[in-house]
Design a protein around this motif. Sequence first.
Motif, PDB file in Angstrom:
ATOM      1  N   PHE A 168       0.822  -1.213   0.000  1.00 31.86           N
ATOM      2  CA  PHE A 168       0.000   0.000   0.000  1.00 31.86           C
ATOM      3  C   PHE A 168       0.859   1.267   0.000  1.00 31.86           C
ATOM      4  O   PHE A 168       1.936   1.303   0.588  1.00 31.86           O
ATOM      5  CB  PHE A 168      -0.895   0.041   1.252  1.00 31.86           C
ATOM      6  N   ASP A 169       0.328   2.303  -0.624  1.00 35.63           N
ATOM      7  CA  ASP A 169       0.785   3.669  -0.415  1.00 35.63           C
ATOM      8  C   ASP A 169       0.179   4.126   0.912  1.00 35.63           C
ATOM      9  O   ASP A 169      -0.730   3.474   1.448  1.00 35.63           O
ATOM     10  CB  ASP A 169       0.291   4.532  -1.587  1.00 35.63           C
ATOM     11  N   LEU A 170       0.642   5.260   1.445  1.00 28.16           N
ATOM     12  CA  LEU A 170       0.123   5.747   2.723  1.00 28.16           C
ATOM     13  C   LEU A 170      -0.820   6.939   2.557  1.00 28.16           C
ATOM     14  O   LEU A 170      -2.025   6.833   2.782  1.00 28.16           O
ATOM     15  CB  LEU A 170       1.282   6.125   3.647  1.00 28.16           C
ATOM     16  N   ASP A 171      -0.259   8.086   2.155  1.00 27.55           N
ATOM     17  CA  ASP A 171      -1.032   9.334   2.120  1.00 27.55           C
ATOM     18  C   ASP A 171      -2.159   9.275   1.093  1.00 27.55           C
ATOM     19  O   ASP A 171      -1.936   8.972  -0.086  1.00 27.55           O
ATOM     20  CB  ASP A 171      -0.105  10.516   1.782  1.00 27.55           C
ATOM     21  N   ASP A 172      -3.361   9.559   1.536  1.00 23.45           N
ATOM     22  CA  ASP A 172      -4.574   9.569   0.722  1.00 23.45           C
ATOM     23  C   ASP A 172      -4.983   8.190   0.218  1.00 23.45           C
ATOM     24  O   ASP A 172      -5.932   8.068  -0.552  1.00 23.45           O
ATOM     25  CB  ASP A 172      -4.463  10.548  -0.459  1.00 23.45           C
ATOM     26  N   THR A 173      -4.268   7.166   0.642  1.00 18.96           N
ATOM     27  CA  THR A 173      -4.669   5.792   0.356  1.00 18.96           C
ATOM     28  C   THR A 173      -5.239   5.143   1.609  1.00 18.96           C
ATOM     29  O   THR A 173      -6.323   4.549   1.572  1.00 18.96           O
ATOM     30  CB  THR A 173      -3.480   4.971  -0.167  1.00 18.96           C
ATOM     31  N   LEU A 174      -4.529   5.295   2.723  1.00 17.15           N
ATOM     32  CA  LEU A 174      -4.995   4.722   3.986  1.00 17.15           C
ATOM     33  C   LEU A 174      -5.669   5.754   4.891  1.00 17.15           C
ATOM     34  O   LEU A 174      -6.438   5.389   5.777  1.00 17.15           O
ATOM     35  CB  LEU A 174      -3.832   4.078   4.739  1.00 17.15           C
ATOM     36  N   TYR A 175      -5.374   7.022   4.683  1.00 19.52           N
ATOM     37  CA  TYR A 175      -5.989   8.088   5.481  1.00 19.52           C
ATOM     38  C   TYR A 175      -6.019   9.361   4.653  1.00 19.52           C
ATOM     39  O   TYR A 175      -5.316   9.486   3.633  1.00 19.52           O
ATOM     40  CB  TYR A 175      -5.217   8.321   6.791  1.00 19.52           C
ATOM     41  N   LYS A 210       3.100  16.914  16.153  1.00 22.99           N
ATOM     42  CA  LYS A 210       2.625  15.551  16.388  1.00 22.99           C
ATOM     43  C   LYS A 210       1.196  15.429  15.874  1.00 22.99           C
ATOM     44  O   LYS A 210       0.258  15.980  16.463  1.00 22.99           O
ATOM     45  CB  LYS A 210       2.686  15.214  17.879  1.00 22.99           C
ATOM     46  N   PRO A 211       1.009  14.726  14.767  1.00 24.02           N
ATOM     47  CA  PRO A 211      -0.309  14.702  14.132  1.00 24.02           C
ATOM     48  C   PRO A 211      -1.328  13.848  14.868  1.00 24.02           C
ATOM     49  O   PRO A 211      -0.984  12.855  15.515  1.00 24.02           O
ATOM     50  CB  PRO A 211      -0.019  14.100  12.752  1.00 24.02           C
ATOM     51  N   LYS A 212      -2.578  14.250  14.763  1.00 25.17           N
ATOM     52  CA  LYS A 212      -3.699  13.433  15.229  1.00 25.17           C
ATOM     53  C   LYS A 212      -4.425  12.956  13.979  1.00 25.17           C
ATOM     54  O   LYS A 212      -5.101  13.742  13.303  1.00 25.17           O
ATOM     55  CB  LYS A 212      -4.622  14.253  16.134  1.00 25.17           C
ATOM     56  N   LEU A 213      -4.265  11.690  13.670  1.00 23.41           N
ATOM     57  CA  LEU A 213      -4.757  11.154  12.404  1.00 23.41           C
ATOM     58  C   LEU A 213      -5.672   9.961  12.632  1.00 23.41           C
ATOM     59  O   LEU A 213      -5.537   9.235  13.621  1.00 23.41           O
ATOM     60  CB  LEU A 213      -3.579  10.713  11.523  1.00 23.41           C
ATOM     61  N   SER A 214      -6.582   9.755  11.698  1.00 26.79           N
ATOM     62  CA  SER A 214      -7.435   8.561  11.739  1.00 26.79           C
ATOM     63  C   SER A 214      -7.516   7.960  10.341  1.00 26.79           C
ATOM     64  O   SER A 214      -7.530   8.678   9.336  1.00 26.79           O
ATOM     65  CB  SER A 214      -8.843   8.923  12.242  1.00 26.79           C
ATOM     66  N   LEU A 215      -7.555   6.648  10.288  1.00 28.86           N
ATOM     67  CA  LEU A 215      -7.644   5.930   9.025  1.00 28.86           C
ATOM     68  C   LEU A 215      -9.008   6.147   8.377  1.00 28.86           C
ATOM     69  O   LEU A 215      -9.988   6.449   9.051  1.00 28.86           O
ATOM     70  CB  LEU A 215      -7.439   4.436   9.271  1.00 28.86           C
ATOM     71  N   TYR A 216      -9.060   5.981   7.069  1.00 26.69           N
ATOM     72  CA  TYR A 216     -10.366   5.883   6.423  1.00 26.69           C
ATOM     73  C   TYR A 216     -11.131   4.740   7.095  1.00 26.69           C
ATOM     74  O   TYR A 216     -10.526   3.750   7.553  1.00 26.69           O
ATOM     75  CB  TYR A 216     -10.215   5.599   4.930  1.00 26.69           C
ATOM     76  N   SER A 217     -12.433   4.856   7.137  1.00 25.20           N
ATOM     77  CA  SER A 217     -13.260   3.993   7.991  1.00 25.20           C
ATOM     78  C   SER A 217     -13.072   2.495   7.762  1.00 25.20           C
ATOM     79  O   SER A 217     -13.152   1.702   8.698  1.00 25.20           O
ATOM     80  CB  SER A 217     -14.739   4.361   7.812  1.00 25.20           C
ATOM     81  N   ILE A 257     -10.661   1.473  -7.847  1.00 22.29           N
ATOM     82  CA  ILE A 257     -11.647   1.247  -6.802  1.00 22.29           C
ATOM     83  C   ILE A 257     -11.960   2.563  -6.100  1.00 22.29           C
ATOM     84  O   ILE A 257     -11.195   3.530  -6.202  1.00 22.29           O
ATOM     85  CB  ILE A 257     -11.159   0.206  -5.758  1.00 22.29           C
ATOM     86  N   ILE A 258     -13.068   2.609  -5.401  1.00 20.38           N
ATOM     87  CA  ILE A 258     -13.467   3.790  -4.638  1.00 20.38           C
ATOM     88  C   ILE A 258     -13.173   3.599  -3.156  1.00 20.38           C
ATOM     89  O   ILE A 258     -12.867   4.541  -2.432  1.00 20.38           O
ATOM     90  CB  ILE A 258     -14.975   4.071  -4.825  1.00 20.38           C
ATOM     91  N   ASN A 259     -13.234   2.357  -2.722  1.00 18.70           N
ATOM     92  CA  ASN A 259     -13.121   2.011  -1.306  1.00 18.70           C
ATOM     93  C   ASN A 259     -12.251   0.768  -1.179  1.00 18.70           C
ATOM     94  O   ASN A 259     -12.373  -0.162  -1.980  1.00 18.70           O
ATOM     95  CB  ASN A 259     -14.528   1.752  -0.746  1.00 18.70           C
ATOM     96  N   LEU A 260     -11.367   0.734  -0.187  1.00 20.83           N
ATOM     97  CA  LEU A 260     -10.483  -0.419  -0.040  1.00 20.83           C
ATOM     98  C   LEU A 260     -11.239  -1.711   0.258  1.00 20.83           C
ATOM     99  O   LEU A 260     -10.703  -2.801   0.062  1.00 20.83           O
ATOM    100  CB  LEU A 260      -9.447  -0.165   1.056  1.00 20.83           C
ATOM    101  N   GLY A 261     -12.477  -1.600   0.709  1.00 20.81           N
ATOM    102  CA  GLY A 261     -13.286  -2.788   0.925  1.00 20.81           C
ATOM    103  C   GLY A 261     -13.482  -3.595  -0.346  1.00 20.81           C
ATOM    104  O   GLY A 261     -13.723  -4.814  -0.292  1.00 20.81           O
ATOM    105  N   GLU A 262     -13.360  -2.942  -1.497  1.00 16.95           N
ATOM    106  CA  GLU A 262     -13.505  -3.626  -2.786  1.00 16.95           C
ATOM    107  C   GLU A 262     -12.386  -4.629  -3.040  1.00 16.95           C
ATOM    108  O   GLU A 262     -12.491  -5.473  -3.943  1.00 16.95           O
ATOM    109  CB  GLU A 262     -13.561  -2.597  -3.919  1.00 16.95           C
TER     110      GLU A 262
END
Length: 229
Positions: free
Chosen positions: A7-14, A85-92, A211-216
């Motif tokens: 996986f890529d990180l930025d804008d892929t996982l969050y 220090k970032p406060k980050l959350s993953l895409y749902s 894909i639109i969502n990693l669930g795919e």
Amino acid sequence: MIRAIIFDLDDTLYDEMQFVRGGFKAVSSYTSKNANVNQNVVYQLLLDVLEKHGRGQTFDIALKKLGLYNKNLIPKLVEVYRAHKPKLSLYSEVRTILSTLRKQGYKLGLITDGNVEVQRNKVEALKIKDFFDCIIFSDEYGIEKQKPNPFPYQKAMEELKVSARETIYIGDNPYKDFVSAKKLGIHTIRIMRGQYKNVTLNKEFEAEYQIINLGELIDIVPQIKESNK
């Protein structure tokens, strides 16, 4: 046979704008304390400049608009931005899909470009390190090793002990994420979100699947496995 998914990180996982906003707030606070200017005014200006001009000279343009420009101040603002220090959350859906893929036996990798300290802080803030069998911070090997350089893909496959044919790479940026991966023979999937979601390039730069969502991935990975026989 597909054995590894990278996986890529930025804008892929969050959503990377979470990090940007946090950095802008840190810069706004610093500027306010050192230049007697309203913090909220600086923050909104930074967002406006980013939206209008994109990345690259956000701080320069904002300081000029505020009448505070000093070229010697820019490196300090960059330092403040990177060090916050970032406060980050993953895409749902991300935590569930990563857990599912691991349970299904896939090796998981992560490749991310950018300042190593910044990217490490993001991984730590997102609490995702334990999902991955390898994490490649490309800048650790030199800025020239950032994607689309083939090095980070090759390094990840080496650490995961898989071949290109056994690997899927997932990212969001068609300008750099897929061109080298495809040339190496890696299967590619583009997730259509983030700042490039409305960008379409020629076939050389686009991924094989969208894909639109990693669930795919639950449906697409078996398709790729089947076509790979």
